[in-house]
Design a protein around this motif. Structure first.
Motif, PDB file in Angstrom:
ATOM      1  N   SER A   1       0.826  -1.208   0.000  1.00 55.35           N
ATOM      2  CA  SER A   1       0.000   0.000   0.000  1.00 55.35           C
ATOM      3  C   SER A   1       0.860   1.257   0.000  1.00 55.35           C
ATOM      4  CB  SER A   1      -0.924   0.024   1.228  1.00 55.35           C
ATOM      5  OG  SER A   1      -1.878  -0.995   1.166  1.00 55.35           O
ATOM      6  N   GLY A   2       2.008   1.182   0.662  1.00 54.44           N
ATOM      7  CA  GLY A   2       2.901   2.334   0.704  1.00 54.44           C
ATOM      8  C   GLY A   2       3.487   2.666  -0.650  1.00 54.44           C
ATOM      9  N   ILE A   3       3.646   1.633  -1.488  1.00 54.43           N
ATOM     10  CA  ILE A   3       4.196   1.831  -2.821  1.00 54.43           C
ATOM     11  C   ILE A   3       3.100   2.194  -3.818  1.00 54.43           C
ATOM     12  CG2 ILE A   3       5.462   0.709  -4.696  1.00 54.43           C
ATOM     13  CD1 ILE A   3       7.192   0.908  -2.244  1.00 54.43           C
ATOM     14  N   LEU A   4       2.003   1.439  -3.782  1.00 52.72           N
ATOM     15  CA  LEU A   4       0.994   1.502  -4.842  1.00 52.72           C
ATOM     16  C   LEU A   4      -0.067   2.571  -4.609  1.00 52.72           C
ATOM     17  CD1 LEU A   4       0.394  -2.344  -5.248  1.00 52.72           C
ATOM     18  CD2 LEU A   4       1.914  -0.894  -6.598  1.00 52.72           C
ATOM     19  N   GLU A   5      -0.420   2.821  -3.352  1.00 51.11           N
ATOM     20  CA  GLU A   5      -1.549   3.699  -3.056  1.00 51.11           C
ATOM     21  C   GLU A   5      -1.158   5.017  -2.395  1.00 51.11           C
ATOM     22  OE1 GLU A   5      -4.245   1.243  -0.760  1.00 51.11           O
ATOM     23  OE2 GLU A   5      -3.760  -0.462  -2.056  1.00 51.11           O
ATOM     24  N   ALA A   6      -0.160   4.961  -1.514  1.00 55.40           N
ATOM     25  CA  ALA A   6       0.201   6.143  -0.737  1.00 55.40           C
ATOM     26  C   ALA A   6       0.547   7.372  -1.586  1.00 55.40           C
ATOM     27  CB  ALA A   6       1.345   5.820   0.225  1.00 55.40           C
ATOM     28  N   PRO A   7       1.274   7.227  -2.720  1.00 54.83           N
ATOM     29  CA  PRO A   7       1.583   8.437  -3.498  1.00 54.83           C
ATOM     30  C   PRO A   7       0.344   9.112  -4.085  1.00 54.83           C
ATOM     31  CG  PRO A   7       2.316   6.452  -4.652  1.00 54.83           C
ATOM     32  CD  PRO A   7       1.959   6.038  -3.265  1.00 54.83           C
ATOM     33  N   PHE A   8      -0.690   8.334  -4.360  1.00 54.60           N
ATOM     34  CA  PHE A   8      -1.960   8.899  -4.839  1.00 54.60           C
ATOM     35  C   PHE A   8      -2.588   9.779  -3.771  1.00 54.60           C
ATOM     36  CE2 PHE A   8      -6.574   8.487  -5.833  1.00 54.60           C
ATOM     37  CZ  PHE A   8      -6.557   8.964  -7.139  1.00 54.60           C
ATOM     38  N   LEU A   9      -2.372   9.409  -2.493  1.00 53.52           N
ATOM     39  CA  LEU A   9      -2.921  10.156  -1.363  1.00 53.52           C
ATOM     40  C   LEU A   9      -1.930  11.169  -0.794  1.00 53.52           C
ATOM     41  CD1 LEU A   9      -4.477   7.044   0.350  1.00 53.52           C
ATOM     42  CD2 LEU A   9      -5.782   8.983  -0.521  1.00 53.52           C
TER      43      LEU A   9
END
Length: 384
Positions: free
Chosen positions: A293-301
């Motif tokens: 999640s830190g790689i795939l989703e966190a930058p979107f947020l």
């Protein structure tokens, strides 16, 4: 009308697949059934099949997970799953099989599809992650699958270098971002009432997700202990979700329960509903651990991430991540940096997200629906 049999075995995987399922069910030329297996049917991991059931999908249950914390247990589960999935495919006679990523269900689904001449759509291939069996499984699935949906251009290029025909490779972004984009904002009061927590907007809190690494299972217990010692000494409210079913996970859970009993500001959950999880990501000061999640989703947020240890190393990532070893003081320093360093926080706010725009599900559903099933699709060619 094409019948698709999608296979999922763990909560994080379903969060990525669900936007695709949603788009598939909107179409009048697709009929979807979902095979739930692995940790979805495990009480220890929250019986997460209920989340999928509540979303209204037509489920087929395949119980395969052994009560084991050993590498051999995971290997045996693969065999059980392969046998069970073969029987399901014989009965259901799907036109397509769909699976995501790099776990047991990925390799079993791809194997069944290849041997039974049923095309396999593979989501999230081409990634590169060091030090875990998942990396080898993911690339093996790529060589078996018939249609590829990597999340980034770099991952797509890696698939092409493996000798896959270019027309099979579709760079679509990360479907999990669709869920985040669509999820409504929830108040702190609502979240606290659901979780029994006391989170406050003016006080930073940590979201912690940490999994064992297959090449470091003997160290899993101590790795979780070091991470939680850092958290406990800093004293920030911390929400933890349990690790996955990989070997070493039971040891990690024992440590989590020990620290939860000792410190009132640490609260752990077997699993979390999607709406709660997304809103915790939105509101947390940082994501700590080693979750994808830190790689795939966190930058979107635009969410700061402190990634502890070797899991996720060398995976394509944005500028919002601090990589640290399992050393208590370095973990503490990185947590404080993520919360208070204005330059780093500003960097996170402006980080470039390589994983798409939050509209991946429709692309994937459309491509699968429009791809003709013929000998060219089934009979793969290696072009190197």
């Amino acid at each position: 009308m094409k019948k698709i049999l999608a296979v999922t075995g763990i909560r994080s995987e379903y969060f990525i697949l669900q936007p695709i399922f949603e788009e598939l069910t909107k179409r009048n030329d697709i009929r979807l059934k979902v095979v739930v297996t692995g940790t979805h049917l495990s009480p220890l991991h929250g019986n997460t099949y209920k989340l999928i059931e509540n979303d209204g999908y037509n489920l087929i249950k395949l119980e395969t997970l052994l009560s084991s914390d050993l590498l051999s247990g995971r290997c045996k589960s693969v065999g059980i799953q392969l046998m069970g999935l073969t029987d399901i495919v014989l009965r259901e006679k799907p036109d397509w099989l769909m699976v995501l990523g790099d776990r047991e269900e990925s390799i079993t689904t791809a194997t069944v599809g290849t041997y039974m001449n049923i095309p396999v759509a593979h989501i999230c291939g081409g990634d590169r992650v060091v030090g875990n069996i998942d990396d080898s499984v993911r690339h093996a699935v790529t060589k078996l699958a018939h249609l590829h949906f990597p999340t980034t251009r770099e991952n797509g290029d890696r698939i092409l270098k493996m000798g896959e025909e270019p027309w099979r490779v579709n760079v679509v972004g990360n479907p999990a971002l669709d869920s985040i984009r669509k999820q409504e904002n929830l108040s702190y009061d609502y979240i606290n009432n659901r979780l029994g927590t006391n989170l406050k907007e003016e006080k930073p809190f940590i979201l912690l997700i940490k999994h064992p690494l297959s090449s470091e299972i003997e160290e899993a217990e101590n790795q979780m202990r070091v991470t939680l010692e850092a958290v406990s000494e800093l004293g920030y409210s911390t929400i933890i979700t349990y690790p996955n079913s990989d070997a070493g996970g039971y040891d990690m859970i024992r440590v989590i329960k020990e620290f939860e009993r000792k410190y009132s500001f640490i609260k752990a959950f077997e699993t979390l509903p999607r709406d709660i999880f997304v809103n915790l990501q939105r509101k947390a000061a940082l994501l700590l651990g080693n979750s994808s999640s830190g790689i795939l989703e966190a930058p979107f947020l635009k969410l700061p991430v402190v990634n502890v240890g070797n899991r996720q190393k060398q995976r394509q990532h944005a500028e919002n991540i601090i990589f640290v070893p399992h050393e208590k003081e370095k973990i503490k320093e990185s947590i404080e940096k993520a919360i208070f360093d204005k330059d780093f926080i500003e960097l996170c706010k402006n980080c470039i997200n390589p994983y798409g725009d939050g509209y991946s599900g429709e692309r994937i559903a459309r491509i699968i629906a429009e791809t003709e099933i013929n000998n060219e699709l089934i009979n793969k060619q290696i072009i190197y």
